[in-house]
Design a protein around this motif. Structure first.
Motif, mmCIF file in Angstrom:
data_model
loop_
_atom_site.group_PDB
_atom_site.id
_atom_site.type_symbol
_atom_site.label_atom_id
_atom_site.label_comp_id
_atom_site.label_asym_id
_atom_site.label_seq_id
_atom_site.Cartn_x
_atom_site.Cartn_y
_atom_site.Cartn_z
ATOM 1 N N ASN A 179 37.706 37.292 41.585
ATOM 2 C CA ASN A 179 39.081 37.646 41.410
ATOM 3 C C ASN A 179 40.106 36.663 41.846
ATOM 4 O O ASN A 179 41.269 36.443 41.526
ATOM 5 C CB ASN A 179 39.173 39.052 41.591
ATOM 6 C CG ASN A 179 38.481 39.872 40.614
ATOM 7 O OD1 ASN A 179 38.079 39.446 39.476
ATOM 8 N ND2 ASN A 179 38.257 41.109 41.090
ATOM 9 N N LEU A 204 40.413 33.352 40.359
ATOM 10 C CA LEU A 204 41.561 33.520 39.099
ATOM 11 C C LEU A 204 42.872 33.610 39.391
ATOM 12 O O LEU A 204 43.718 33.255 38.767
ATOM 13 C CB LEU A 204 41.087 34.748 38.387
ATOM 14 C CG LEU A 204 39.502 34.785 37.702
ATOM 15 C CD1 LEU A 204 39.195 36.079 36.874
ATOM 16 C CD2 LEU A 204 39.526 33.560 36.395
ATOM 17 N N LYS A 257 45.666 31.041 38.261
ATOM 18 C CA LYS A 257 46.746 31.415 37.330
ATOM 19 C C LYS A 257 48.115 31.034 38.098
ATOM 20 O O LYS A 257 48.982 30.798 37.383
ATOM 21 C CB LYS A 257 46.766 33.017 37.199
ATOM 22 C CG LYS A 257 46.041 33.460 36.136
ATOM 23 C CD LYS A 257 45.830 35.117 36.237
ATOM 24 C CE LYS A 257 44.766 35.372 35.484
ATOM 25 N NZ LYS A 257 44.706 36.848 35.248
#
Length: 171
Positions: A147, A150, A154
């Motif tokens: 997570n 990610l 982003k």
């Protein structure tokens, strides 16, 4: 050689040929049956293991061959299709997720019954699995790490887009 001896010899040869042919056919039939059972057992094992880890490539593969391997079992195929129909929901609610889990366990139960484990593998045993706390913690840490990766990707993408937009505006 007398006529009787010739007839007895021919009968003996025919009997030997018939016995050999029957043994080959019986062996072949038993091998096919054993292979089918092995395939069914592999599916059961894959689905039992996937209770711990969630979906794996192997458990998904096993699900996708149920119609072929259990072609002769209406109960297993019906349980598979009930589960599959429940899984078609795009954004399932908590209740729908619970229904999917129960249908998955029912599928495992039907497969176990088909393999002769009707009174040997109970509903409670199908629903419970061993997973040590260290493994649970490790899986959570891996998920958290993914997570974070990610989120970093982003943020980097957004920064690159902002930079590109700023450069385009300056021109």
């Amino acid at each position: 050689m007398t006529k009787t001896e010739i007839i007895l010899t021919v009968i003996g040869i025919v009997n030997a040929l018939i016995a050999a042919l029957l043994s080959v056919l019986i062996t072949h039939c038993l091998q096919i049956k054993a292979k089918k059972r092995e395939d069914k057992m592999r599916i059961l094992l894959d689905l039992m293991v996937s209770r711990i880890y969630g979906w794996t490539a192997q458990s998904v593969h096993s699900m996708n061959i149920i119609d072929i391997v259990f072609a002769d079992s209406v109960n297993v195929k019906n349980a598979w299709h009930r589960f599959f129909d429940l899984c078609k929901v795009k954004d399932p609610s908590e209740q729908q997720l619970k229904d999917m889990e129960i249908a998955r366990y029912k599928l495992i139960e039907e497969i176990a019954n088909n393999l002769g484990y009707k009174d040997k593998l109970t509903w409670d045993e199908i629903q419970s699995c061993y997973m040590p706390q260290g493994m649970v913690d490790n899986l959570k840490n891996q998920q958290n790490f993914q997570n974070m990766q990610l989120q970093i990707c982003k943020m980097m993408t957004m920064q690159a887009q902002n930079r590109s937009n700023n450069e385009n505006n300056e021109e």
